[in-house]
Scaffold this active site. Sequence first.
Site, PDB file in Angstrom:
ATOM      1  N   GLY A  86       0.839  -0.928   0.285  1.00 29.34           N
ATOM      2  CA  GLY A  86      -0.184   0.082  -0.176  1.00 29.34           C
ATOM      3  C   GLY A  86       0.978   1.541   0.297  1.00 29.34           C
ATOM      4  O   GLY A  86       2.157   1.324  -0.045  1.00 29.34           O
ATOM      5  N   ARG A  89       4.005   6.440   2.081  1.00 29.39           N
ATOM      6  CA  ARG A  89       4.498   7.864   1.970  1.00 29.39           C
ATOM      7  C   ARG A  89       3.067   8.462   0.709  1.00 29.39           C
ATOM      8  O   ARG A  89       4.345   9.389   0.031  1.00 29.39           O
ATOM      9  CB  ARG A  89       5.667   7.916   1.948  1.00 29.39           C
ATOM     10  CG  ARG A  89       6.135   7.193   0.567  1.00 29.39           C
ATOM     11  CD  ARG A  89       8.306   6.887   0.718  1.00 29.39           C
ATOM     12  NE  ARG A  89       8.186   6.571  -0.906  1.00 29.39           N
ATOM     13  CZ  ARG A  89       9.669   7.399  -1.222  1.00 29.39           C
ATOM     14  NH1 ARG A  89      10.292   8.567  -1.103  1.00 29.39           N
ATOM     15  NH2 ARG A  89      10.303   6.861  -1.965  1.00 29.39           N
ATOM     16  N   LYS A 109       3.775  12.558  -2.662  1.00 33.57           N
ATOM     17  CA  LYS A 109       4.451  11.250  -2.214  1.00 33.57           C
ATOM     18  C   LYS A 109       5.628  12.067  -1.785  1.00 33.57           C
ATOM     19  O   LYS A 109       6.687  12.817  -2.121  1.00 33.57           O
ATOM     20  CB  LYS A 109       5.212  10.240  -4.188  1.00 33.57           C
ATOM     21  CG  LYS A 109       6.131   9.657  -3.611  1.00 33.57           C
ATOM     22  CD  LYS A 109       6.917   9.073  -4.956  1.00 33.57           C
ATOM     23  CE  LYS A 109       6.862   7.706  -4.601  1.00 33.57           C
ATOM     24  NZ  LYS A 109       7.847   7.134  -6.082  1.00 33.57           N
ATOM     25  N   GLY A 122       6.609   7.326   6.446  1.00 34.99           N
ATOM     26  CA  GLY A 122       6.080   8.440   5.387  1.00 34.99           C
ATOM     27  C   GLY A 122       6.873   9.504   5.041  1.00 34.99           C
ATOM     28  O   GLY A 122       5.818  10.360   3.741  1.00 34.99           O
ATOM     29  N   ARG A 172       3.251  13.977  -7.845  1.00 38.39           N
ATOM     30  CA  ARG A 172       3.263  13.117  -8.803  1.00 38.39           C
ATOM     31  C   ARG A 172       1.773  12.668  -9.715  1.00 38.39           C
ATOM     32  O   ARG A 172       0.838  12.586  -9.113  1.00 38.39           O
ATOM     33  CB  ARG A 172       3.511  11.481  -9.108  1.00 38.39           C
ATOM     34  CG  ARG A 172       3.615  10.689  -9.360  1.00 38.39           C
ATOM     35  CD  ARG A 172       4.186   9.624  -9.714  1.00 38.39           C
ATOM     36  NE  ARG A 172       3.736   8.884  -8.249  1.00 38.39           N
ATOM     37  CZ  ARG A 172       4.837   7.184  -8.227  1.00 38.39           C
ATOM     38  NH1 ARG A 172       5.551   7.388  -8.308  1.00 38.39           N
ATOM     39  NH2 ARG A 172       3.595   6.700  -6.938  1.00 38.39           N
ATOM     40  N   ASP A 250       3.884  -4.342  -7.210  1.00 34.72           N
ATOM     41  CA  ASP A 250       3.762  -3.203  -7.260  1.00 34.72           C
ATOM     42  C   ASP A 250       4.388  -2.245  -8.207  1.00 34.72           C
ATOM     43  O   ASP A 250       3.779  -0.807  -8.377  1.00 34.72           O
ATOM     44  CB  ASP A 250       3.670  -2.809  -5.401  1.00 34.72           C
ATOM     45  CG  ASP A 250       5.537  -3.442  -5.332  1.00 34.72           C
ATOM     46  OD1 ASP A 250       6.131  -4.405  -5.367  1.00 34.72           O
ATOM     47  OD2 ASP A 250       6.193  -2.226  -4.364  1.00 34.72           O
ATOM     48  N   ASN A 251       5.025  -2.334  -9.161  1.00 41.21           N
ATOM     49  CA  ASN A 251       6.186  -1.136  -9.669  1.00 41.21           C
ATOM     50  C   ASN A 251       5.097  -1.144 -11.023  1.00 41.21           C
ATOM     51  O   ASN A 251       5.795  -0.231 -11.981  1.00 41.21           O
ATOM     52  CB  ASN A 251       7.171  -0.990  -9.531  1.00 41.21           C
ATOM     53  CG  ASN A 251       7.926  -0.077  -8.293  1.00 41.21           C
ATOM     54  OD1 ASN A 251       6.819  -0.046  -7.317  1.00 41.21           O
ATOM     55  ND2 ASN A 251       9.385  -0.967  -8.161  1.00 41.21           N
TER      56      ASN A 251
END
Length: 492
Positions: A86, A89, A109, A122, A172, A250-251
Amino acid sequence: MFPRFTLRYSRLPERFYERFDPVPVREPRLVAFNRPLAEALGFDLADFDREQATQWFSGNAVPPGAEPLAQAYAGHQFGGFVPRLGDGRAVLLGEVTDREGRLRDIQLKGAGRTPFSRGGDGRSPLGPVLREYVVSEAMHALGIPSTRALAAVTTGEHVVRGVPEPGAILTRVAASHIRVGTFQYFAARGDIDGVRELADHVIGRHYPELETLQDGERYLGLLEAVQARQAALIAKWMGVGFIHGVMNTDNTSVSGETIDFGPCAFMEQYDPKMVFSSIDEGGRYAYSNQPWIAQWNLARLAEILLPLIDADSERAVGVATELLERFPDRYEAEWLAVMRAKLGLEREETGDRTLVESLLDAMHKGRADFTLAFRRLADAADSRQGDAAFGELFERPEVAEGWLASWRERLAQEPLPEGERTRRMRLANPAFIPRNHRVQQALTAAMNEDDYGPFETLLDVVTRPFDDQPGREAYQLPAAPSERVFRTFCGT
């Protein structure tokens, strides 16, 4: 000033995310703002208030209409599965519709500890924020699908990554932040309804042409569409010598964008086994492995979609496997298209792959710079006067001479008029990339001296990668031995 938010992701069931407001920072300062991107997103810049923008982009104030949240996802990290990752940060403010009618996520981010932080703070150091800013904008300028950077804010606080470093927050922008790992989060919990709802959301947002298909065909179509975009994306990476460094599931964005620029780098001296990431000790994500890691990641998505593709598990496995087995051919077609453009070739000939591979082999043996070699090849396309400049990049120029002869034989089969081939090749072969030492110099100046001049100059250079830029020729050159960067680091 902010465009109106649409908040589609926050209307999904609450198990898809955790509501979370950014954590305020002490002394925010706006150090970079992408005005062209802001205009494209629909910001009203005639009414631009720098102080108000600083408050929004730092998380000290929530923009009107935003409903901040941290997205849930899981992921395979270097082959090992983590069921709960998840946004540890990052905070999604919401989606806006840009001036072309496309939905775009806006995310902060480094905005503080979230329910997914797993003990982390974070936050983000300034260096990784500026790295992602300059590299993501360079990728966009190179024509490679990528998340983009809207703003960077320093926080007036320090984060500790071994030593105290200045903190910063990146704003972002993405087509979405949904990853293969997002699907894995629900699959790991046996939540097939969550998988279905996420798949329908992704289809509606990124692949609406699939909505008219029957259920099984629709979800198989989703897998095929994501596979097609990944094949095209990785081929473009390979064409500019880009090494992502952390191709975890996850990327891996289901929209087909490059996402998360932690220990990424651009190769200089050509080496197919090149690795920069300090955490990739086994070379899993080396340059030459990237296409096959993409296929591996797609296989993880396929596993999750099987129950949606067909209730008969054997049939589902069969059709999904057949699709995945087509990835190498699809990727090679995309890669050859990229490389043909780089070599000035329009027609498809059976020997083209051999021609490309023999050039790469000569570059490897001759320790030639990847970017410079192709750029100088463009200058040699219509005149042998450029051959010497190309050959001098090789430790053994005679190797280059032999390949040039084969290339010119192949060019004789092409119908392009004189001058047109060079023009096209110069649009396929950048003169400027974010060379690692230049990035590091810019980050060091900002972090140690509060000097953003090198960052701003580098950003201007790499966002016009195909242009001749008189007076900036030094930015084309590889690092001197004392300037070489051999390791890049993740900012988490």
